[in-house]
Design an enzyme around this catalytic site. Sequence first.
Site, PDB file in Angstrom:
ATOM      1  N   THR A  61       1.988 -24.882 -27.524  1.00 11.69           N
ATOM      2  CA  THR A  61       1.144 -25.691 -27.136  1.00 11.69           C
ATOM      3  C   THR A  61       0.856 -26.405 -25.829  1.00 11.69           C
ATOM      4  O   THR A  61       0.163 -27.209 -25.597  1.00 11.69           O
ATOM      5  CB  THR A  61       0.459 -26.933 -28.243  1.00 11.69           C
ATOM      6  N   GLY A  78       0.266 -27.545 -22.491  1.00  7.66           N
ATOM      7  CA  GLY A  78      -0.727 -27.534 -21.584  1.00  7.66           C
ATOM      8  C   GLY A  78      -2.010 -27.540 -22.116  1.00  7.66           C
ATOM      9  O   GLY A  78      -3.146 -27.147 -21.650  1.00  7.66           O
ATOM     10  N   THR A  79      -2.403 -27.719 -23.605  1.00  7.88           N
ATOM     11  CA  THR A  79      -3.639 -27.768 -24.120  1.00  7.88           C
ATOM     12  C   THR A  79      -4.456 -28.709 -23.736  1.00  7.88           C
ATOM     13  O   THR A  79      -5.667 -28.637 -23.603  1.00  7.88           O
ATOM     14  CB  THR A  79      -3.362 -27.799 -25.894  1.00  7.88           C
ATOM     15  N   GLY A  80      -3.843 -29.735 -23.455  1.00 13.17           N
ATOM     16  CA  GLY A  80      -4.865 -30.970 -22.994  1.00 13.17           C
ATOM     17  C   GLY A  80      -5.428 -30.579 -21.665  1.00 13.17           C
ATOM     18  O   GLY A  80      -6.770 -30.880 -21.406  1.00 13.17           O
ATOM     19  N   CYS A  81      -4.685 -30.151 -20.789  1.00 15.24           N
ATOM     20  CA  CYS A  81      -5.104 -29.694 -19.326  1.00 15.24           C
ATOM     21  C   CYS A  81      -6.055 -28.471 -19.559  1.00 15.24           C
ATOM     22  O   CYS A  81      -7.285 -28.871 -18.986  1.00 15.24           O
ATOM     23  CB  CYS A  81      -3.923 -29.183 -18.622  1.00 15.24           C
TER      24      CYS A  81
END
Length: 265
Positions: free
Chosen positions: A204, A206-209
């Site tokens: 997961t 880099g999911t926020g980016c």
Amino acid sequence: MKPVLTIAGSDSSGGAGIQADIKTMITNGVYAMSAITALTAQNTTGVTSVMEVTPEFLEDQIDNIFTDIYPEAIKIGMVSSTTLIETIANKLKEYEAKNIVVDPVMVATSGSKLISDDAIESLKKELFPIASILTPNIPEAEVICGKKIETETDMVEAAKIISETYNCAVLCKGGHQLNDANDLLYHNGNYKWFYGKRIDNPNTHGTGCTLSSAITSNLAKGYDLNTSVAKAKDYISDALAAMLDLGKGSGPINHGFSIIGKYAE
């Protein structure tokens, strides 16, 4: 093709930051541009070093973008120093930027703070008031509103406080043991839940980016906030479901899962 700008740090392993943003924007059908705030040496197991750019160089990047290819939307990721935050805010005001999505990267998944208290206060003072939407996760929302979030009711209350304080929309992202990837959008006194698909994928990074970049892309294409968030949620679910497995730690998702053509063969 709508031009979009990401202002964030570089991830040398390609899973987060500028690299994730650009891959996401390409896959979501917009033209990606970048102003880099810092270089990082990192991989799927963690960050080993960071080299920040100077305020003057960041300013020069932003000037060159806005005076030539004016972006329809801007995503702002991790910015760790007060001077860089002030530089970004001043420039975006100068160019009357629109559709500003701020992903307030302040707290790691582990719970440790990633930026100084001074930088957090600068984010609140300089960037949040000019944002169209903020996309904090639960630990970040706690830092911004100063309250503990332990239930879905707490998420609504926190999003309300943040939205009314900074006069912008807020997408409070779920997870963090509170619920399954269910995100709450609060805007103009109303809220809406976006229910995510539970995907059993440990990779997961880099999911926020990625989510904030997909929202930015959709806003640039003219979608409203609700539609932009819904489409971004679907995109990230499908990228996770593609089950890319790279690296020894929490690996990246497959940003380009839907790019199919003769050049990919």
